[in-house]
Design an enzyme around this catalytic site. Structure first.
Site, PDB file in Angstrom:
ATOM      1  N   GLY A  10      -8.502  12.676   2.125  1.00  0.00           N
ATOM      2  CA  GLY A  10      -8.269  11.779   2.043  1.00  0.00           C
ATOM      3  C   GLY A  10      -6.909  11.640   3.210  1.00  0.00           C
TER       4      GLY A  10
ATOM      5  N   GLY B  10       2.865   9.117   5.873  1.00  0.00           N
ATOM      6  CA  GLY B  10       3.320   9.301   4.646  1.00  0.00           C
ATOM      7  C   GLY B  10       3.618   9.038   3.585  1.00  0.00           C
TER       8      GLY B  10
ATOM      9  N   GLY C 285       4.744   0.884  -0.783  1.00  0.00           N
ATOM     10  CA  GLY C 285       5.310   1.639  -1.972  1.00  0.00           C
ATOM     11  C   GLY C 285       6.432   1.693  -2.039  1.00  0.00           C
TER      12      GLY C 285
ATOM     13  N   GLY D 163       0.972  -1.274   0.020  1.00  0.00           N
ATOM     14  CA  GLY D 163      -0.151  -0.433  -0.510  1.00  0.00           C
ATOM     15  C   GLY D 163       1.085   1.585  -0.019  1.00  0.00           C
TER      16      GLY D 163
ATOM     17  CE  LYS E 286       1.890   6.630  14.914  1.00  0.00           C
ATOM     18  NZ  LYS E 286       1.062   8.093  14.540  1.00  0.00           N
TER      19      LYS E 286
END
Lengths: 428, 428
Positions: B188, B303, B18, B14, B206
């Protein structure tokens, strides 16, 4: 805890040396638990043995060279300082013996780092220098390891706590440079001879190290153009505030098609940029990587305890068996890159003129800028004092440095201009 | 370059998968030069093979479990996501085979990290999870290595880019939460089901990881009290601005004599503190160590490319042979610490009331605070609207949480108070 202790010899018991001895003592159990073995002092060297450090039972040497040569250590910690002299001697001795070295000595690394890395590689030792840049900030580790998936395009930072303290205090108090420097010297924040700090030499040493790591180049201190903060006035700091900037001494290095540009200069930093908010004794380093984008690391840039934290981080790496080439790649893989021409450097600028308050001055200044194709952004003149000298402040849009310097020469030649101050605006 | 390549199998192609494939392809030479060996993809798994990734010649698997079990790799990169399911299966399979794992999966580490670290230790593999916290920021490496000479007293940060984007946009635009969330979803930046982000659960995952590293404790997600940002209104953000604060969703953990306190909550952060200036999709983590003092690490928190940078940093460590225990010490050295009582937590507070604008309301509120010994710092009421509901904003000095909550209960019980909003002020 079956592993043998890491045997440490420490040369230099001043501020940072004292802090390191204290840390190794205070956190002995913590370090042993994290490293899986003890970190043990097997030697300490200084001209005089300090009575306030936990050195009971540690063999003491008044000659660091003797310790470097004769003592049985795994790693020599060099905290004497100075680019050459005893510091360089003991480091070379240790590396020639195949032992490792940890140092906080930016001047030595900046001048002799590649030569030392070559000895380390040949003899099987390692060299750690986390403490040489940014005090306790783990910037060396971040560049060498944490960001190692990136091609770095830019690295810049506030690298000298003394200058940052002076500039911050000038802004907070409205006082002028000489006055604040004198106070900083009295408080021990600045050296009796402050040249290294305020003329940007210390920043250049640190930038040279960062450049080598970021761009995998041999260290080249000579290639760094260096401008300090002596000429920054309280007036400029006030105008910076009004325009939405803070003045910071920056080390800036970038890599482009044209080559590598590395410089030290005071700059106006916009408030929207993290470096504008790094105050007092803090340092910060910005890195731009092609995948990670921008990262900013901030922390205390000097002092016994933060610097000791960095020294011990290197010791912990050695204790854990985590070693790597000094500059991230083998010495022979460090490739020189051409220096980019400074005249091609693009920047916006702040210009402060002291001019005679008489008709026609603005027109002459504006014509000088126009003739060099420098485009004015704004101009500030407050109050009037006919026939007296008054400040006029301008900012200009991004232009190449060569044009800017030609325009400056034209303006200085005008009879009505008594003084001219030029400061880069770091638009990011 | 005589060493054999590091053989990498990647599960999940994904966004982050990627990005990682792209980085390994684009920087192949750079990585090989830095690691002293090639990093080679020997397998990739996803439900459908993406056509836009450089996967020529890489064996492709539609079942990641099959790849984990059968493929001959040195390290499995898990980028599927989710606390359990396939992600957990493939990671366990890889570790049971004695191979290493690199993952960006905070939910899995937060829920199963200790169990997985135990398998890694038993079987001789290693587990890297730099990408699980703070995107491209090298925070795991800094805590585990760069600051390893310190006893850490506090770790806190802005750990969720979606919340920070929403809060930043609310401030910049003056718009309300629901409106900005809807836009973030359309762009998004937020998931269709935003619960994980906006209710603070992702931040808690986290924070749980950071707590374990900072305090050498087993991960304990249950111990983290969690409050999200749904109730933060445009009005509160406007008042924060006026009072000199920014509202940020923070994960905050501190260690004291009383134990460990770990919480997630929106807080007012003073402008003098670096976290106030961390905007949009950026994350930042503050660590306080007993020697280093305060450090701040900032960068992109999510990101494809920043997260790939962190994944590859872990791969580079493995390629360079730099390995260490998953949480910095062997699993059996992780020691649970008691949770500090939240009632004893000291903080200043912002309180916004919606009250009927009628005589006597202030006196009642002031009495409620006085009765619980909560000391008011300032109060703001703008304009008048007799008999209507108007906002009244107060800040109170540091007090213990138990007293504050009792005072809040008293105030809520007043007939004239229609609504009450309480936000901590993080004075640092």
């Amino acid at each position: 805890m079956s592993k043998s202790p890491l045997k440490i010899a420490i040369a230099g018991l001043g501020t940072v040396g004292g802090g390191t001895v204290q840390l190794l003592h205070d956190q002995a159990d913590l370090l042993a638990s994290r490293a899986g073995r003890k970190l043990t002092l097997v030697g300490a060297a200084a001209l005089v043995k300090p009575s306030d450090l936990p050195l009971d039972g540690v063999p003491f040497f008044t000659d660091a060279r003797v310790m470097a040569k004769d003592c049985d250590y795994d790693v020599l910690v060099e905290l004497i300082g100075g680019a050459g002299g005893i510091a360089l001697d003991v480091v070379k001795t240790a590396l020639e013996r195949g032992r490792s070295v940890v140092t906080a000595n930016k001047a030595m690394i900046a001048h002799h780092g590649v030569e030392l890395a070559r000895i380390a590689e040949a003899k099987g030792g390692n060299m750690g220098f986390e403490a040489s840049v940014g005090g306790g900030i783990p910037i060396i580790k971040s560049l060498r390891e944490g960001l190692s998936g990136n091609a770095v395009g830019k690295v810049m930072g506030i690298l000298n706590g003394t200058c940052n303290y002076i500039l911050t205090t000038m802004r907070d108090s409205g006082r002028d440079f000489a006055d604040v420097l004198a106070e900083a010297q009295a408080l021990g924040y600045a050296e009796a001879d402050p040249t290294f700090d305020i003329d940007g030499i210390d920043t250049a040493h640190k930038l040279a190290i960062l450049v080598s790591l970021a761009f995998a180049m041999p260290i080249d201190l000579e290639a760094i153009a260096c401008e300090g903060i002596r000429h920054v006035s309280a007036l400029d700091i006030r105008y910076a505030d009004e325009l939405g900037y803070r003045i910071k001494l920056l080390g800036v290095a970038s890599r482009s098609e044209a080559g590598v540009e590395a410089r030290v200069y005071p700059a106006m930093v916009p408030l929207s940029f993290p470096l504008a908010h790094v105050s007092g004794p803090f340092n910060a380093i910005v890195t731009e990587g092609d995948f990670v984008g921008r990262t900013v690391l901030e922390g205390r840039g000097a002092g016994a305890r933060p610097t000791a934290s960095a020294v011990v981080a290197d010791l912990m790496d050695l204790a854990r068996g985590r070693v790597m080439p000094t500059f991230g790649v083998p010495v022979d893989s460090l490739m020189p890159l051409p220096a980019a021409s400074s005249g091609a450097h693009h920047s916006a600028y702040y210009i402060r003129l002291m001019v005679k308050d008489e008709p026609g001055v603005f027109a002459d200044v504006a014509a000088a800028l126009r003739d060099e194709k420098v485009s004015m952004e704004q101009i500030i003149q407050r109050g009037r004092a006919p026939a007296e000298t008054v400040p006029v402040v301008m900012t200009v849009h991004e232009t190449d440095e060569a044009s800017m310097l030609r325009a400056v020469a034209r303006i200085k030649a005008l009879g009505s201009v008594a003084d001219l101050q030029l400061i880069r605006i770091e638009n990011l």
